[in-house]
Design a protein around this motif. Structure first.
Motif, PDB file in Angstrom:
ATOM      1  N   SER A   1       0.854  -1.181   0.000  1.00 20.64           N
ATOM      2  CA  SER A   1       0.000   0.000   0.000  1.00 20.64           C
ATOM      3  C   SER A   1       0.896   1.238   0.000  1.00 20.64           C
ATOM      4  O   SER A   1       2.110   1.146   0.162  1.00 20.64           O
ATOM      5  CB  SER A   1      -0.869  -0.006   1.251  1.00 20.64           C
ATOM      6  OG  SER A   1      -0.048   0.144   2.387  1.00 20.64           O
TER       7      SER A   1
ATOM      8  N   GLY B   1       1.196   3.609   2.233  1.00 20.26           N
ATOM      9  CA  GLY B   1       1.866   3.780   3.513  1.00 20.26           C
ATOM     10  C   GLY B   1       3.041   2.829   3.656  1.00 20.26           C
ATOM     11  O   GLY B   1       4.119   3.203   4.110  1.00 20.26           O
ATOM     12  N   MET B   2       2.833   1.568   3.232  1.00 19.77           N
ATOM     13  CA  MET B   2       3.900   0.559   3.327  1.00 19.77           C
ATOM     14  C   MET B   2       5.063   0.928   2.406  1.00 19.77           C
ATOM     15  O   MET B   2       6.229   0.791   2.793  1.00 19.77           O
ATOM     16  CB  MET B   2       3.361  -0.819   2.941  1.00 19.77           C
ATOM     17  CG  MET B   2       2.518  -1.461   4.004  1.00 19.77           C
ATOM     18  SD  MET B   2       3.448  -1.686   5.530  1.00 19.77           S
ATOM     19  CE  MET B   2       2.153  -1.485   6.713  1.00 19.77           C
TER      20      MET B   2
ATOM     21  N   ARG C   1       7.102   3.476   3.978  1.00 18.31           N
ATOM     22  CA  ARG C   1       7.928   2.901   5.041  1.00 18.31           C
ATOM     23  C   ARG C   1       9.158   2.218   4.453  1.00 18.31           C
ATOM     24  O   ARG C   1      10.261   2.305   5.009  1.00 18.31           O
ATOM     25  CB  ARG C   1       7.124   1.884   5.869  1.00 18.31           C
ATOM     26  CG  ARG C   1       6.161   2.533   6.819  1.00 18.31           C
ATOM     27  CD  ARG C   1       5.305   1.496   7.518  1.00 18.31           C
ATOM     28  NE  ARG C   1       4.137   2.117   8.127  1.00 18.31           N
ATOM     29  CZ  ARG C   1       4.099   2.576   9.370  1.00 18.31           C
ATOM     30  NH1 ARG C   1       5.148   2.465  10.145  1.00 18.31           N
ATOM     31  NH2 ARG C   1       3.019   3.144   9.842  1.00 18.31           N
TER      32      ARG C   1
ATOM     33  N   ASP D   1      -3.112   8.912   3.253  1.00 15.24           N
ATOM     34  CA  ASP D   1      -4.287   9.247   4.036  1.00 15.24           C
ATOM     35  C   ASP D   1      -3.903   9.835   5.383  1.00 15.24           C
ATOM     36  O   ASP D   1      -2.793   9.617   5.866  1.00 15.24           O
ATOM     37  CB  ASP D   1      -5.121   7.978   4.267  1.00 15.24           C
ATOM     38  CG  ASP D   1      -5.987   7.661   3.073  1.00 15.24           C
ATOM     39  OD1 ASP D   1      -6.518   8.605   2.484  1.00 15.24           O
ATOM     40  OD2 ASP D   1      -6.117   6.479   2.739  1.00 15.24           O
ATOM     41  N   VAL D   2      -4.862  10.542   5.991  1.00 14.83           N
ATOM     42  CA  VAL D   2      -4.561  11.273   7.224  1.00 14.83           C
ATOM     43  C   VAL D   2      -4.009  10.382   8.339  1.00 14.83           C
ATOM     44  O   VAL D   2      -3.015  10.728   8.984  1.00 14.83           O
ATOM     45  CB  VAL D   2      -5.826  11.984   7.753  1.00 14.83           C
ATOM     46  CG1 VAL D   2      -5.461  12.944   8.858  1.00 14.83           C
ATOM     47  CG2 VAL D   2      -6.521  12.723   6.646  1.00 14.83           C
ATOM     48  N   THR D   3      -4.641   9.224   8.558  1.00 14.68           N
ATOM     49  CA  THR D   3      -4.174   8.402   9.684  1.00 14.68           C
ATOM     50  C   THR D   3      -2.812   7.789   9.363  1.00 14.68           C
ATOM     51  O   THR D   3      -2.006   7.571  10.267  1.00 14.68           O
ATOM     52  CB  THR D   3      -5.171   7.270  10.029  1.00 14.68           C
ATOM     53  OG1 THR D   3      -5.354   6.451   8.880  1.00 14.68           O
ATOM     54  CG2 THR D   3      -6.505   7.826  10.453  1.00 14.68           C
ATOM     55  N   ILE D   4      -2.546   7.536   8.096  1.00  9.83           N
ATOM     56  CA  ILE D   4      -1.247   6.986   7.706  1.00  9.83           C
ATOM     57  C   ILE D   4      -0.184   8.091   7.790  1.00  9.83           C
ATOM     58  O   ILE D   4       0.943   7.868   8.242  1.00  9.83           O
ATOM     59  CB  ILE D   4      -1.294   6.407   6.275  1.00  9.83           C
ATOM     60  CG1 ILE D   4      -2.470   5.451   6.106  1.00  9.83           C
ATOM     61  CG2 ILE D   4       0.008   5.710   5.914  1.00  9.83           C
ATOM     62  CD1 ILE D   4      -2.439   4.233   6.985  1.00  9.83           C
ATOM     63  N   GLN D   5      -0.557   9.286   7.372  1.00  9.89           N
ATOM     64  CA  GLN D   5       0.337  10.433   7.499  1.00  9.89           C
ATOM     65  C   GLN D   5       0.778  10.600   8.947  1.00  9.89           C
ATOM     66  O   GLN D   5       1.957  10.812   9.235  1.00  9.89           O
ATOM     67  CB  GLN D   5      -0.402  11.693   7.027  1.00  9.89           C
ATOM     68  CG  GLN D   5       0.228  12.985   7.488  1.00  9.89           C
ATOM     69  CD  GLN D   5      -0.391  14.185   6.807  1.00  9.89           C
ATOM     70  OE1 GLN D   5      -0.200  14.393   5.622  1.00  9.89           O
ATOM     71  NE2 GLN D   5      -1.127  14.983   7.544  1.00  9.89           N
ATOM     72  N   ASP D   6      -0.181  10.471   9.837  1.00 14.94           N
ATOM     73  CA  ASP D   6       0.088  10.598  11.254  1.00 14.94           C
ATOM     74  C   ASP D   6       1.137   9.573  11.693  1.00 14.94           C
ATOM     75  O   ASP D   6       2.086   9.897  12.421  1.00 14.94           O
ATOM     76  CB  ASP D   6      -1.248  10.350  11.979  1.00 14.94           C
ATOM     77  CG  ASP D   6      -1.273  10.918  13.373  1.00 14.94           C
ATOM     78  OD1 ASP D   6      -0.545  11.889  13.615  1.00 14.94           O
ATOM     79  OD2 ASP D   6      -2.022  10.388  14.212  1.00 14.94           O
ATOM     80  N   GLN D   7       0.982   8.323  11.217  1.00 11.40           N
ATOM     81  CA  GLN D   7       1.937   7.261  11.567  1.00 11.40           C
ATOM     82  C   GLN D   7       3.328   7.580  11.024  1.00 11.40           C
ATOM     83  O   GLN D   7       4.332   7.403  11.728  1.00 11.40           O
ATOM     84  CB  GLN D   7       1.501   5.922  10.968  1.00 11.40           C
ATOM     85  CG  GLN D   7       0.179   5.376  11.486  1.00 11.40           C
ATOM     86  CD  GLN D   7      -0.298   4.180  10.663  1.00 11.40           C
ATOM     87  OE1 GLN D   7       0.330   3.795   9.680  1.00 11.40           O
ATOM     88  NE2 GLN D   7      -1.422   3.605  11.048  1.00 11.40           N
TER      89      GLN D   7
ATOM     90  N   ARG E   1       5.121  10.343  12.866  1.00 10.23           N
ATOM     91  CA  ARG E   1       5.606   9.840  14.152  1.00 10.23           C
ATOM     92  C   ARG E   1       6.878   9.003  13.949  1.00 10.23           C
ATOM     93  O   ARG E   1       7.861   9.156  14.683  1.00 10.23           O
ATOM     94  CB  ARG E   1       4.498   9.011  14.821  1.00 10.23           C
ATOM     95  CG  ARG E   1       4.830   8.377  16.140  1.00 10.23           C
ATOM     96  CD  ARG E   1       5.000   9.384  17.246  1.00 10.23           C
ATOM     97  NE  ARG E   1       3.790  10.151  17.504  1.00 10.23           N
ATOM     98  CZ  ARG E   1       2.966   9.907  18.526  1.00 10.23           C
ATOM     99  NH1 ARG E   1       3.211   8.933  19.355  1.00 10.23           N
ATOM    100  NH2 ARG E   1       1.902  10.652  18.707  1.00 10.23           N
TER     101      ARG E   1
END
Lengths: 328, 314
Positions: free
Chosen positions: A156, A158-159, A162, A186-192, A195
């Motif tokens: 994905s 996000g992956m 990473r 996406d917003v929640t992935i951006q957040d991860q 961090r």
């Protein structure tokens, strides 16, 4: 000594319309472990500056600068062979679109290992494999063993980002340039991811240049923020200082135009900056922002100089004849 | 009566697999909502949650698997073609790819008119010019091609094209996210102005919660084809109930507020090809219980909004 020192960096492109000045007179210092946020609209020269720092500018781009040093090493005089030793090892970069930044024809493991193979030849194949696994674990990829043999299309967004980060930190670089690393996520992935970058930065005392157009994101990650407009730095200050006491009309305009401030009523018109960014082949005389500026005067026909505000405890640089001091 | 009423809308795509030919992607799985005239409903969620499928289904570009859509009480199936397009129109995210590069500005704007109504070229040209003025473009630009406009201006062209048939509902699919920050406010202001002038109803698809908070009367939060929370703006932003809504709010950066202490939501949205058993969100949910793994919660009224979660307390 600063980790990265840039003085009077200009980048010109030869084009059919003549010489285009994409970046003009950029100067800044970056200390170890610090994050510099670079904000600006498309075409303001933020990505080009970083490509120049990484020595990745295409051949028709000419870099002029009085100084660009990395740990005292003069980057302007490096040959390609020398660049290859530094890139990926001392400084690394991650990009906006992680899906297209990975090579689709090789596995994640191969691409990760490649970095190690080039920069750490003392490692054996087994060492490298162990290290790859550690890296994937470190960037929070679930089931890293099986991911080593995955291809880019199996991951994905996000992956993939990473994995890109794992490749970038494989040799524990001193500088990481992140060019809109979360814009496609996406917003929640951006957040991860934000961090994760922060954690890695703390672990390795890594400096970061974080390029984005999203002021909310930049405020979250940066120690200092640099605002660019039409290839120039117009304002630069520590993060809270810049957000709470911006003085350049452009910075103020950007901040005011954001929805989400407490004072802005529901559906109330947002203050917007009239006009658009000048084209590089039709730059205005003097201050680049003056045709769009509410405070422009005769004086603005002459280019203002980036100067340090005197009565400040912190370094707040400003390029404006009419600084606005009243609180936003 | 609501202007738009959607009931249990489902859109399933059959997968052409070799072995499991019965596999279905449930892009929309029972979505219901209502929008009143002159109001804005924001549809919020991450990629793959079904936002765009919803827009396409409402526009009649995709046929629903089941469920009903009513425009002012009339079933959308009765409104075929022309009358549907005069009720609902859409503006797109990318103003670069959504305009035909070989057509001049006024032709782009007037095209829906020329296709759907009997008007002369001259009349169409005049109507296009009037609309250009309305969306803040000079009518002298009518004969220019899209590449001669900036991003913000192109988005204005797209808006003018959507408005030429005088629709009642406008679907705005991430209308400002491809624009530069200093232009976003201009377009957002224009949308609000037009809504007031023309009594438009908006379905506003966005991932930027700060924008949503600025313009939406009601908010629909979607996760994997389902509605997880649906309610009035104040309810959603000031007192979110669903753990996913809360996580979204925590994750959205807002420059004006100090960052809330929080732990980023773990994991990623599950693949719609292989959705988890039970509540679609349970794998990422910090409050998930055994029940969430096996049963899927229904949308229920709680604290004056609709929410689908088992663990809301009392």
């Amino acid at each position: 000594m600063s980790l990265l020192k840039v003085r009077d960096l200009s980048i010109h492109f030869q084009s059919r319309q003549g010489i285009l000045e994409a970046v003009r007179g950029i100067s800044f210092d970056l200390e170890r472990g610090q994050t510099l946020g670079v904000v600006g609209e498309s075409g303001c020269g933020k990505s080009i500056t970083n490509l120049a720092i990484m020595g990745l500018l295409s051949d028709n781009g000419q870099v002029h600068a009085s100084e660009v040093t990395f740990e005292g090493l003069d980057l302007l005089k490096l040959r390609e062979k020398q660049w290859q030793k530094i890139r990926g090892k001392e400084m690394a970069m991650i990009f906006q679109d992680p899906m297209s930044a990975l090579n689709p024809s090789f596995t994640v493991g191969y691409q990760l290992e490649e970095t190690l193979k080039i920069h750490e030849p003392q490692l054996t194949k087994v060492d490298r494999e162990v290290r790859c696994l550690e890296l994937l674990k470190q960037v929070g990829i679930p089931a890293p063993e099986s991911r080593l043999s995955s291809y880019a299309h199996e991951l994905s967004g996000g992956m993939s980002q990473r994995v890109m980060i794992a490749m970038a930190i494989a040799c524990k670089p001193k500088l990481l340039i992140a060019d809109e690393p979360t814009t496609a996520l996406d917003v929640t992935i951006q957040d991860q991811i934000l961090r994760l970058l922060k954690e890695l930065q703390d672990a390795y005392n890594m400096a970061m240049i974080f390029v984005t157009h999203d002021l909310g994101v930049v405020a979250k990650v940066s120690d200092n923020i640099q605002v660019m407009y039409a290839g120039e730095i117009v304002e630069s200050a520590p993060t809270r200082e810049l957000i709470e006491r911006p003085q350049h009309p452009y910075t103020r305009g950007l901040l005011r135009s954001l929805p989400g401030a407490k004072e802005t009523a529901f559906r109330a018109p947002l203050t917007s900056i009239p006009g658009i960014v000048p084209a590089l082949n039709a730059r205005p005389l003097g201050c680049q922002f003056h045709p769009r500026c509410d405070f422009a005067s005769e004086k603005c026909q002459h280019q203002p100089i980036l100067t340090e505000l005197r009565d400040e405890a912190s370094t707040h640089l400003l390029r404006c004849h009419h600084p606005q001091e009243e609180v936003l | 009566m609501s202007l738009l009423k959607v009931q249990e809308l489902k859109k399933h795509y059959a997968l052409k697999g070799l072995l499991n030919s019965k596999a279905m992607v449930k892009a929309l799985d029972g979505v219901s909502f209502e929008v009143k005239k002159k109001q804005t409903l924001a549809i919020v969620g991450e990629s793959g949650c079904g936002k765009s499928t919803l827009a396409k289904t409402l526009m009649g570009l995709e046929e629903e698997t089941s469920g009903q859509v009513f425009f002012e009480g009339v079933d959308s199936k009765a409104l075929k073609g022309k009358s549907l397009y005069q009720t609902i129109q859409m503006i797109f995210q990318d103003p670069y790819n959504s305009l035909n590069p070989r057509k001049t500005a006024w032709k782009i704007i007037a095209e829906p008119l020329l296709i759907n109504q009997k008007v002369s070229q001259k009349e169409a040209y005049e109507r296009a010019c009037q609309l250009m003025e309305k969306v803040g473009l000079r009518p002298e630009m009518a004969n220019r091609y899209p590449h001669m406009f900036s991003g913000g201006q192109r988005q204005r062209l797209g808006i003018a094209r959507a408005l030429i048939l005088n629709p009642k509902i406008l679907i705005c699919d991430e209308p400002i996210s491809a624009l530069d920050v200093s232009i976003q406010a201009q377009v957002l202001n224009l949308l609000v102005e037009l809504q007031d002038q023309l009594d438009l109803t908006y379905l506003f698809i966005s991932h930027d919660l700060n924008v949503v908070k600025h313009i939406a009367d009601t908010v629909l939060v979607m996760y994997l084809g389902k509605v997880v929370e649906y309610g009035r703006r104040e309810q959603i932003f000031e007192n979110p109930q669903h753990p996913y809504t809360r996580a979204l709010l925590e994750a959205s950066p807002n420059i004006f507020e100090p960052e809330k202490e929080h732990n980023p939501l773990a994991g990623e949205p599950p693949s719609p090809l292989n959705p988890p058993q039970g509540c679609a969100f349970h794998e990422r949910c910090p409050q998930a219980t055994e029940r969430c793994k096996s049963e899927s919660p229904d949308l229920q009224e709680r604290s004056s909004r609709m929410v689908s979660c088992f663990n809301l307390g009392s």
